[in-house]
Design a protein around this motif. Sequence first.
Motif, mmCIF file in Angstrom:
data_model
loop_
_atom_site.group_PDB
_atom_site.id
_atom_site.type_symbol
_atom_site.label_atom_id
_atom_site.label_comp_id
_atom_site.label_asym_id
_atom_site.label_seq_id
_atom_site.Cartn_x
_atom_site.Cartn_y
_atom_site.Cartn_z
ATOM 1 N N ARG A 186 -3.460 10.613 1.784
ATOM 2 C CA ARG A 186 -3.587 9.622 0.710
ATOM 3 C C ARG A 186 -3.144 8.235 1.192
ATOM 4 N NH1 ARG A 186 -2.590 10.405 -5.461
ATOM 5 N NH2 ARG A 186 -2.410 8.251 -6.108
ATOM 6 N N LEU A 187 -2.068 8.187 1.958
ATOM 7 C CA LEU A 187 -1.574 6.916 2.489
ATOM 8 C C LEU A 187 -2.378 6.476 3.708
ATOM 9 C CD1 LEU A 187 0.444 4.594 2.537
ATOM 10 C CD2 LEU A 187 2.000 6.076 3.810
ATOM 11 N N ARG B 287 3.248 13.783 -2.151
ATOM 12 C CA ARG B 287 1.805 13.626 -2.034
ATOM 13 C C ARG B 287 1.362 13.855 -0.590
ATOM 14 N NH1 ARG B 287 1.122 8.391 -5.986
ATOM 15 N NH2 ARG B 287 2.218 9.356 -7.711
ATOM 16 N N ARG C 174 0.865 3.818 -3.351
ATOM 17 C CA ARG C 174 0.427 5.202 -3.157
ATOM 18 C C ARG C 174 1.537 6.222 -3.387
ATOM 19 N NH1 ARG C 174 -4.226 4.583 -4.662
ATOM 20 N NH2 ARG C 174 -5.357 3.014 -3.517
ATOM 21 N N THR D 100 0.829 -1.202 0.000
ATOM 22 C CA THR D 100 0.000 0.000 0.000
ATOM 23 C C THR D 100 0.866 1.255 0.000
ATOM 24 O OG1 THR D 100 -1.744 -1.184 1.188
ATOM 25 C CG2 THR D 100 -1.827 1.219 1.247
ATOM 26 N N THR D 101 1.935 1.239 0.765
ATOM 27 C CA THR D 101 2.855 2.372 0.815
ATOM 28 C C THR D 101 3.487 2.613 -0.547
ATOM 29 O OG1 THR D 101 3.303 1.879 3.142
ATOM 30 C CG2 THR D 101 4.870 3.314 2.002
ATOM 31 N N SER E 251 7.207 11.696 0.565
ATOM 32 C CA SER E 251 6.522 11.835 -0.716
ATOM 33 C C SER E 251 6.116 13.290 -0.905
ATOM 34 C CB SER E 251 5.278 10.952 -0.766
ATOM 35 O OG SER E 251 4.647 11.088 -2.027
ATOM 36 N N GLN F 156 -5.755 4.876 2.884
ATOM 37 C CA GLN F 156 -5.656 3.532 2.310
ATOM 38 C C GLN F 156 -5.210 2.502 3.342
ATOM 39 O OE1 GLN F 156 -6.785 2.656 -0.727
ATOM 40 N NE2 GLN F 156 -7.510 4.760 -0.725
#
Length: 98
Positions: free
Chosen positions: A58-59, A54, A26, A22-23, A52, A62
Amino acid sequence: MIFSLHIQARSNPAMLEKILQTTRVRGFFIRSMDVKSSEEDRLLKVHMTVESDRPQERLVTQLNKLGGIKELTALHAVADPTPLLDPGRQKVALMYPL
């Protein structure tokens, strides 16, 4: 941006792989990671520092969707004078430095 995550998850063979996947998917790079398994609680305790461009939501969003996550704490972003991300460099992962 660099920030830290503290994760407590159900200890099963695939949970750490799910967290790592997942890391990666993303778009976050792992700067450091500490993993401990507690047999008495049957928990996996993970402390990760990631980087990131981002947003961290976002992480975090998830990771919270993963079935075995019991607790997830995202710490604020930290300033680092030497980020791993360099827009001018090609993104190549090497097992051993040249």
